[in-house]
Design an enzyme around this catalytic site. Structure first.
Site, PDB file in Angstrom:
ATOM      1  N   PHE A 128     -55.651 -35.666 -61.331  1.00 29.26           N
ATOM      2  CA  PHE A 128     -54.466 -36.513 -61.470  1.00 29.26           C
ATOM      3  C   PHE A 128     -53.261 -35.743 -60.954  1.00 29.26           C
ATOM      4  O   PHE A 128     -52.967 -34.650 -61.426  1.00 29.26           O
ATOM      5  CB  PHE A 128     -54.222 -36.939 -62.921  1.00 29.26           C
ATOM      6  CG  PHE A 128     -53.058 -37.891 -63.040  1.00 29.26           C
ATOM      7  CD1 PHE A 128     -53.233 -39.246 -62.793  1.00 29.26           C
ATOM      8  CD2 PHE A 128     -51.791 -37.436 -63.342  1.00 29.26           C
ATOM      9  CE1 PHE A 128     -52.150 -40.139 -62.852  1.00 29.26           C
ATOM     10  CE2 PHE A 128     -50.700 -38.311 -63.406  1.00 29.26           C
ATOM     11  CZ  PHE A 128     -50.886 -39.661 -63.167  1.00 29.26           C
ATOM     12  N   ASP A 215     -51.947 -27.052 -59.087  1.00 31.43           N
ATOM     13  CA  ASP A 215     -51.125 -28.014 -59.837  1.00 31.43           C
ATOM     14  C   ASP A 215     -51.181 -27.650 -61.319  1.00 31.43           C
ATOM     15  O   ASP A 215     -52.130 -27.971 -62.020  1.00 31.43           O
ATOM     16  CB  ASP A 215     -51.633 -29.448 -59.587  1.00 31.43           C
ATOM     17  CG  ASP A 215     -50.853 -30.488 -60.403  1.00 31.43           C
ATOM     18  OD1 ASP A 215     -50.042 -30.098 -61.269  1.00 31.43           O
ATOM     19  OD2 ASP A 215     -51.068 -31.699 -60.177  1.00 31.43           O
ATOM     20  N   LYS A 244     -43.401 -31.136 -66.715  1.00 33.78           N
ATOM     21  CA  LYS A 244     -43.705 -31.308 -68.136  1.00 33.78           C
ATOM     22  C   LYS A 244     -42.986 -30.321 -69.059  1.00 33.78           C
ATOM     23  O   LYS A 244     -41.859 -30.544 -69.439  1.00 33.78           O
ATOM     24  CB  LYS A 244     -45.212 -31.265 -68.340  1.00 33.78           C
ATOM     25  CG  LYS A 244     -45.895 -32.560 -67.860  1.00 33.78           C
ATOM     26  CD  LYS A 244     -47.297 -32.656 -68.376  1.00 33.78           C
ATOM     27  CE  LYS A 244     -48.044 -33.885 -67.903  1.00 33.78           C
ATOM     28  NZ  LYS A 244     -47.704 -35.114 -68.617  1.00 33.78           N
TER      29      LYS A 244
END
Ligand SMILES: Cc1ncc(COP(=O)(O)O)c(C=O)c1O
Length: 393
Positions: A128, A215, A244
């Site tokens: 993702f 990532d 995040k």
């Protein structure tokens, strides 16, 4: 009827107050948070250092200027990120997808600079990377992509933890300029890359002159016991997208580059109006300093190991696997378990389910061991009741 666009299936609960790892809803009910707003609220709620830094910045009157000028807070935040990543240049943006979008552009530009007219990036099944057109195209989920075709071209997909598949691509595709991998897949179900695999992947990148893009939007920033997962594997990537937990809840993303990717972007190649503004940067500085000063990485390992071990001990039939690293915890069940989210909320515990049948916990890094025990005490009975009920049905 709410005018909020209907893009999320929301639980009927609103949190209105928080302190440490605890949240209160509108009715005053108290919850233990084992999700941290999906790996965002690194410092929990109301952390004094973060609150003070943000308030001071707001009081200065200068929460935003523009990237047309120097931004001293941005320089200070970039210095810290360079130090913890071991890389050289930081582009600030506002979210994970933007960090990945920048990484994809770096990989394409790097390819073009080496004479590849149509550069390709190797990506992983079940990955993702976000919901912009380029990042959803890089994402390995048909659910995320369906309805948004035509997809962005230039991604070659292989299974995670399968080095041979990458070597196969290397042997016949001369257009590859980069590999993009989440070292621990979050949305995909807490799928952990073997460290040996990551090292092998890095070797292939070095042999081929490809960029290694790690990532770490979800798995990075201290959650696994080191700042970044690639540090467990003992090498440096070329590009590290972050977001995040970077500013403890203030929206911020960063695309960090070094090694082969250093200097790829030149003035005019990329930009962002909000990216790196003083308010967000004061959040980054306070958050990174608190993680270091309060030794939260060590705590994240203790808490994660404790939760996994205690749930394992309960030996509940229907639990297929318990995995993860540090405070990134996945509990795979032998059946879909979306209903568990509301059942846990009723028991005063906040967590989430991903990939249909994986319970995901991403507790704030400030959680202590007593609170971790309480997570288990609340989760265990709900899990057992859920699995028994379904077994009887
Ligand atoms: C690994 C990873 N990359 C990228 C993203 C996208 O981040 P954002 O939702 O901030 O755009 C996410 C979000 O879950 C993620 O987990």
């Amino acid at each position: 009827m709410s005018h909020v666009m209907n893009t999320y299936v929301r639980q009927p609960i609103a949190f209105v107050r928080g302190e440490g790892v605890w949240l209160w809803d509108e009715a005053g009910k108290k919850y233990l948070d084992a999700l941290a707003g999906i790996a965002v609220n690194t410092l929990g709620y109301g952390h004094p250092k973060l609150t003070k830094a943000l308030l001071e910045k707001i009081k200065s009157g200068v929460i935003h200027t523009s990237n047309l000028w120097r931004i001293p807070d941005q320089e200070a935040a970039a210095d810290r990120i360079a130090e913890i990543t071991g890389l050289d240049e930081v582009f600030f943006c506002n979210s994970g997808l933007e960090a990945n979008e920048a990484a994809i552009k770096v990989a394409r530009k790097y390819g073009h600079d080496r004479g590849i007219a149509e550069p390709a990036i190797i990506v992983m099944e079940k990955a993702f990377h976000g919901r912009s057109l380029a990042t959803l195209s890089a994402t390995g989920s048909r659910k995320v992509q369906a309805g948004f075709e035509p997809l962005v071209q230039g991604f070659v997909r292989v299974p995670l933890n399968d080095l041979e598949a990458v070597r196969q691509v290397a042997s016949h595709n001369r257009n590859v300029s980069a590999v993009m991998v989440e070292p621990i897949q979050g949305e995909g179900g807490i799928n952990v890359s073997r460290l040996e695999y990551l090292r092998g992947l890095k070797n292939v990148c070095d042999e081929q002159g490809w960029l290694f893009i790690s990532d770490e939007v979800q798995c990075g920033l201290g959650r696994t016991g080191k700042w970044f997962v690639y540090q467990h594997a003992g090498f440096q990537p070329d590009v590290v997208p972050l977001a995040k937990g970077l500013a403890g809840g203030i929206p911020v993303g960063a695309c960090v580059v070094g090694n082969r990717a250093k200097g790829v972007f030149k003035p005019g190649n990329h930009g962002s109006t909000f990216g790196g503004n003083p308010l967000a940067m004061s959040g980054v500085i306070a958050t990174l300093d608190a993680i270091k000063e309060e030794k939260l990485m060590e705590r994240a390992v203790k808490v994660g190991d404790l939760i996994r071990a205690e749930i394992r001990k309960q030996n509940v039939p229907g639990v297929a696997d318990i995995r993860g690293m540090g405070s990134m915890i996945g509990i795979e069940l032998d059946r879909p378990c979306g209903d568990l989210v509301l059942q846990c909320l009723q028991a005063g515990l906040v967590l989430n389910v991903t990939a249909d049948n994986v319970v995901r916990m991403l507790p704030p890094l400030v959680m202590n061991e007593a609170e971790a025990q309480e997570v288990v005490a609340r989760f265990g009975p709900v899990l057992k009741a859920f699995l028994q009920k379904r077994a009887a049905a």
